[in-house]
Enzyme design. Sequence first.
Site, PDB file in Angstrom:
ATOM      1  N   VAL A 180      29.577  -1.015 -20.925  1.00 14.19           N
ATOM      2  CA  VAL A 180      28.361  -1.715 -21.374  1.00 14.19           C
ATOM      3  C   VAL A 180      27.191  -0.740 -21.470  1.00 14.19           C
ATOM      4  O   VAL A 180      26.082  -1.131 -21.792  1.00 14.19           O
ATOM      5  CB  VAL A 180      28.008  -2.880 -20.413  1.00 14.19           C
ATOM      6  CG1 VAL A 180      29.143  -3.883 -20.341  1.00 14.19           C
ATOM      7  CG2 VAL A 180      27.662  -2.379 -19.013  1.00 14.19           C
ATOM      8  N   ASP A 181      27.466   0.591 -21.250  1.00 15.48           N
ATOM      9  CA  ASP A 181      26.378   1.572 -21.158  1.00 15.48           C
ATOM     10  C   ASP A 181      25.827   2.012 -22.512  1.00 15.48           C
ATOM     11  O   ASP A 181      24.808   2.695 -22.572  1.00 15.48           O
ATOM     12  CB  ASP A 181      26.841   2.803 -20.332  1.00 15.48           C
ATOM     13  CG  ASP A 181      28.101   3.458 -20.910  1.00 15.48           C
ATOM     14  OD1 ASP A 181      28.931   3.938 -20.116  1.00 15.48           O
ATOM     15  OD2 ASP A 181      28.265   3.472 -22.151  1.00 15.48           O
TER      16      ASP A 181
ATOM     17  N   HIS B   2      32.780  -5.974 -23.563  1.00 11.82           N
ATOM     18  CA  HIS B   2      32.143  -6.601 -22.402  1.00 11.82           C
ATOM     19  C   HIS B   2      30.643  -6.686 -22.579  1.00 11.82           C
ATOM     20  O   HIS B   2      29.905  -6.944 -21.629  1.00 11.82           O
ATOM     21  CB  HIS B   2      32.488  -5.836 -21.118  1.00 11.82           C
ATOM     22  CG  HIS B   2      33.946  -5.940 -20.777  1.00 11.82           C
ATOM     23  ND1 HIS B   2      34.562  -5.075 -19.906  1.00 11.82           N
ATOM     24  CD2 HIS B   2      34.906  -6.781 -21.210  1.00 11.82           C
ATOM     25  CE1 HIS B   2      35.854  -5.394 -19.810  1.00 11.82           C
ATOM     26  NE2 HIS B   2      36.078  -6.425 -20.594  1.00 11.82           N
TER      27      HIS B   2
ATOM     28  N   CYS C 165      18.156 -20.882 -26.054  1.00 14.92           N
ATOM     29  CA  CYS C 165      18.386 -20.933 -27.520  1.00 14.92           C
ATOM     30  C   CYS C 165      19.466 -19.958 -27.957  1.00 14.92           C
ATOM     31  O   CYS C 165      19.856 -19.935 -29.127  1.00 14.92           O
ATOM     32  CB  CYS C 165      17.067 -20.669 -28.256  1.00 14.92           C
ATOM     33  SG  CYS C 165      16.543 -18.965 -28.201  1.00 14.92           S
TER      34      CYS C 165
ATOM     35  N   GLY D 266      40.279   6.643 -19.560  1.00 13.87           N
ATOM     36  CA  GLY D 266      39.393   6.362 -18.426  1.00 13.87           C
ATOM     37  C   GLY D 266      39.247   4.902 -18.068  1.00 13.87           C
ATOM     38  O   GLY D 266      38.133   4.429 -17.837  1.00 13.87           O
ATOM     39  N   THR D 267      40.372   4.160 -18.031  1.00 17.46           N
ATOM     40  CA  THR D 267      40.286   2.790 -17.539  1.00 17.46           C
ATOM     41  C   THR D 267      41.359   2.560 -16.479  1.00 17.46           C
ATOM     42  O   THR D 267      42.477   3.031 -16.600  1.00 17.46           O
ATOM     43  CB  THR D 267      40.410   1.745 -18.670  1.00 17.46           C
ATOM     44  OG1 THR D 267      40.311   0.430 -18.118  1.00 17.46           O
ATOM     45  CG2 THR D 267      41.704   1.885 -19.452  1.00 17.46           C
ATOM     46  N   SER D 268      40.988   1.796 -15.439  1.00 18.92           N
ATOM     47  CA  SER D 268      41.924   1.559 -14.328  1.00 18.92           C
ATOM     48  C   SER D 268      42.941   0.486 -14.701  1.00 18.92           C
ATOM     49  O   SER D 268      43.891   0.238 -13.968  1.00 18.92           O
ATOM     50  CB  SER D 268      41.139   1.115 -13.093  1.00 18.92           C
ATOM     51  OG  SER D 268      40.452  -0.099 -13.382  1.00 18.92           O
TER      52      SER D 268
HETATM   53  C1  BV8 Z   1      38.501 -13.569 -19.535  1.00 15.45           C
HETATM   54  C2  BV8 Z   1      30.765  -6.616 -17.221  1.00 15.45           C
HETATM   55  C3  BV8 Z   1      39.227 -15.705 -20.312  1.00 15.45           C
HETATM   56  C4  BV8 Z   1      30.029  -6.608 -15.965  1.00 15.45           C
HETATM   57  C5  BV8 Z   1      33.087  -6.595 -16.793  1.00 15.45           C
HETATM   58  C6  BV8 Z   1      44.630 -12.525 -16.333  1.00 15.45           C
HETATM   59  C7  BV8 Z   1      45.220 -12.005 -15.184  1.00 15.45           C
HETATM   60  C8  BV8 Z   1      44.441 -11.712 -14.042  1.00 15.45           C
HETATM   61  C9  BV8 Z   1      43.059 -11.954 -14.050  1.00 15.45           C
HETATM   62  C10 BV8 Z   1      42.486 -12.480 -15.189  1.00 15.45           C
HETATM   63  C11 BV8 Z   1      43.252 -12.762 -16.321  1.00 15.45           C
HETATM   64  N1  BV8 Z   1      42.422 -13.248 -17.276  1.00 15.45           N
HETATM   65  C12 BV8 Z   1      41.174 -13.323 -16.809  1.00 15.45           C
HETATM   66  C13 BV8 Z   1      41.173 -12.861 -15.528  1.00 15.45           C
HETATM   67  C14 BV8 Z   1      39.988 -12.776 -14.670  1.00 15.45           C
HETATM   68  C15 BV8 Z   1      39.224 -11.478 -14.908  1.00 15.45           C
HETATM   69  C16 BV8 Z   1      40.007 -10.290 -14.439  1.00 15.45           C
HETATM   70  O1  BV8 Z   1      40.678  -9.631 -15.240  1.00 15.45           O
HETATM   71  N2  BV8 Z   1      39.873  -9.998 -13.166  1.00 15.45           N
HETATM   72  C17 BV8 Z   1      40.512  -8.797 -12.634  1.00 15.45           C
HETATM   73  C18 BV8 Z   1      39.564  -8.139 -11.638  1.00 15.45           C
HETATM   74  C19 BV8 Z   1      41.841  -9.205 -12.015  1.00 15.45           C
HETATM   75  N3  BV8 Z   1      38.900 -11.320 -16.312  1.00 15.45           N
HETATM   76  C20 BV8 Z   1      37.854 -11.979 -16.842  1.00 15.45           C
HETATM   77  O2  BV8 Z   1      37.190 -12.796 -16.216  1.00 15.45           O
HETATM   78  C21 BV8 Z   1      37.550 -11.699 -18.303  1.00 15.45           C
HETATM   79  N4  BV8 Z   1      37.424 -12.953 -19.008  1.00 15.45           N
HETATM   80  O3  BV8 Z   1      39.620 -13.149 -19.429  1.00 15.45           O
HETATM   81  O4  BV8 Z   1      38.186 -14.752 -20.211  1.00 15.45           O
HETATM   82  C22 BV8 Z   1      39.100 -16.554 -19.084  1.00 15.45           C
HETATM   83  C23 BV8 Z   1      37.986 -17.363 -18.956  1.00 15.45           C
HETATM   84  C24 BV8 Z   1      37.880 -18.190 -17.805  1.00 15.45           C
HETATM   85  C25 BV8 Z   1      38.869 -18.137 -16.802  1.00 15.45           C
HETATM   86  C26 BV8 Z   1      39.975 -17.257 -16.939  1.00 15.45           C
HETATM   87  C27 BV8 Z   1      40.084 -16.477 -18.084  1.00 15.45           C
HETATM   88  C28 BV8 Z   1      36.205 -10.972 -18.427  1.00 15.45           C
HETATM   89  C29 BV8 Z   1      36.348  -9.555 -17.983  1.00 15.45           C
HETATM   90  C30 BV8 Z   1      35.027  -8.832 -18.224  1.00 15.45           C
HETATM   91  C31 BV8 Z   1      34.334  -8.686 -16.906  1.00 15.45           C
HETATM   92  N5  BV8 Z   1      33.138  -7.863 -17.096  1.00 15.45           N
HETATM   93  N6  BV8 Z   1      31.994  -5.911 -16.967  1.00 15.45           N
HETATM   94  C32 BV8 Z   1      29.198  -5.368 -15.946  1.00 15.45           C
HETATM   95  O5  BV8 Z   1      29.710  -4.290 -16.349  1.00 15.45           O
HETATM   96  O6  BV8 Z   1      28.044  -5.481 -15.521  1.00 15.45           O
HETATM   97  S1  BV8 Z   1      34.457  -5.780 -16.236  1.00 15.45           S
HETATM   98  C33 BV8 Z   1      34.075  -4.237 -15.623  1.00 15.45           C
HETATM   99  O7  BV8 Z   1      35.364  -3.647 -15.331  1.00 15.45           O
HETATM  100  C34 BV8 Z   1      33.452  -3.239 -16.601  1.00 15.45           C
HETATM  101  O8  BV8 Z   1      33.210  -3.769 -17.879  1.00 15.45           O
HETATM  102  C35 BV8 Z   1      34.512  -2.151 -16.721  1.00 15.45           C
HETATM  103  O9  BV8 Z   1      34.499  -1.553 -17.929  1.00 15.45           O
HETATM  104  C36 BV8 Z   1      35.712  -2.965 -16.512  1.00 15.45           C
HETATM  105  C37 BV8 Z   1      37.014  -2.275 -16.340  1.00 15.45           C
HETATM  106  O10 BV8 Z   1      36.843  -1.265 -15.376  1.00 15.45           O
HETATM  107  P1  BV8 Z   1      37.135   0.240 -15.897  1.00 15.45           P
HETATM  108  O11 BV8 Z   1      36.333   0.466 -17.142  1.00 15.45           O
HETATM  109  O12 BV8 Z   1      38.594   0.436 -15.994  1.00 15.45           O
HETATM  110  O13 BV8 Z   1      36.477   1.101 -14.764  1.00 15.45           O
HETATM  111  P2  BV8 Z   1      37.108   1.417 -13.333  1.00 15.45           P
HETATM  112  O14 BV8 Z   1      36.019   1.947 -12.472  1.00 15.45           O
HETATM  113  O15 BV8 Z   1      37.911   0.233 -12.873  1.00 15.45           O
HETATM  114  O16 BV8 Z   1      38.168   2.587 -13.623  1.00 15.45           O
HETATM  115  C38 BV8 Z   1      37.696   3.875 -14.037  1.00 15.45           C
HETATM  116  C39 BV8 Z   1      38.944   4.646 -14.401  1.00 15.45           C
HETATM  117  O17 BV8 Z   1      38.571   5.896 -14.940  1.00 15.45           O
HETATM  118  C40 BV8 Z   1      39.835   4.936 -13.196  1.00 15.45           C
HETATM  119  O18 BV8 Z   1      41.182   4.727 -13.580  1.00 15.45           O
HETATM  120  C41 BV8 Z   1      39.570   6.423 -12.908  1.00 15.45           C
HETATM  121  O19 BV8 Z   1      40.742   7.070 -12.438  1.00 15.45           O
HETATM  122  C42 BV8 Z   1      39.247   6.944 -14.286  1.00 15.45           C
HETATM  123  N7  BV8 Z   1      38.338   8.090 -14.310  1.00 15.45           N
HETATM  124  C43 BV8 Z   1      37.262   8.328 -13.488  1.00 15.45           C
HETATM  125  N8  BV8 Z   1      36.643   9.471 -13.881  1.00 15.45           N
HETATM  126  C44 BV8 Z   1      37.338   9.937 -14.967  1.00 15.45           C
HETATM  127  C45 BV8 Z   1      38.401   9.070 -15.238  1.00 15.45           C
HETATM  128  N9  BV8 Z   1      39.272   9.275 -16.251  1.00 15.45           N
HETATM  129  C46 BV8 Z   1      39.071  10.363 -17.021  1.00 15.45           C
HETATM  130  N10 BV8 Z   1      38.066  11.244 -16.835  1.00 15.45           N
HETATM  131  C47 BV8 Z   1      37.183  11.063 -15.820  1.00 15.45           C
HETATM  132  N11 BV8 Z   1      36.176  11.947 -15.637  1.00 15.45           N
HETATM  133 ZN    ZN Z   2      15.219 -18.813 -26.332  1.00 14.74          ZN
END
Ligand code: BV8
Ligand code: ZN
Length: 241
Positions: free
Chosen positions: A105-106, A121, A132, A189-191
Amino acid sequence: MARSSDLGILIEKLAAARAVTVLTGAGISADSGVPTFRGADGLWRNFRAEDLATPEAFERDPRLVWEWYNWRRELIAATRPNPAHSAVVELEQRSEEFWLITQNVDGLHRTAGSRKLSEIHGNIWMVRCTDCGSVEENHEVPIALLPVCSRCKGLLRPHIVWFGESLFPEDLSRCATALRTCDVLLVIGTSGVVYPAAGFASMAKESGAFVAEINLEPTPQSGLVDLSLQGRAKDLVPLLL
Ligand code: BV8
Ligand code: ZN
């Protein structure tokens, strides 16, 4: 560190590809100084996702949620795209067909010059009126709390998809097309724990794409991708050009 043979294979696949799709997460922005969500320096470590990035949390305490976003806006405003973001722009320009799907979201992909992208996201620099529904850009750092709509005085919220909220339908259909038609999907770069994005690699794989992942460590998708490069995005992604 990535084996040179793997790098060579991926470079060949990308050079031969007509359609390329890229999926990025917080790891591509880590090299710009934006804290990731779940890593060692993880953002969530200090806060729990369910406390802040949910509609219930905003309903219960909009000021707390806005204070968290103001802290992130201030932090992100001081960052710049890194060579991995620029390499993704270069890939967009070189590919006959290209789409970028980012969970971040950056806004750093846009700043770097990416144009063919879905910010699935949302975007921390966009606000939405809870009454509105109007969506506006807002770069104030910090936003004066609590922010209200210039049109209807309704309470503004970040135009971000929170946990438990559905993704924007137009993004979902655009992503499905990009994942089903690409020759190569590059996952950077996503977990791979947040759905529906965590299911995108297998969607592309089912449609016959060559799927490669760039990450510091293995992820839940590592078992299904064709190739995993271990290393920092800013070091590895530019090598693919
Ligand atoms: C939805 C906004 C339908 C907030 C975010 C099915 C199965 C299980 C769970 C669910 C499912 N469906 C829905 C769910 C629930 C939930 C979910 O998935 N929960 C998880 C925790 C189990 N999903 C939702 O609610 C989604 N909605 O599916 O709608 C629905 C509706 C109602 C009821 C049910 C379903 C909405 C998901 C969106 C949530 N919003 N962000 C904000 O940012 O302020 S998610 C948040 O996590 C960020 O957006 C982020 O981008 C995202 C994913 O994280 P990553 O980007 O992967 O970042 P992370 O830190 O985890 O990992 C970093 C990685 O980079 C690591 O692997 C690391 O090793 C690597 N790394 C680090 N440095 C480097 C690198 N790699 C390379 N180079 C480097 N230098
Ligand atoms: Zn308004």
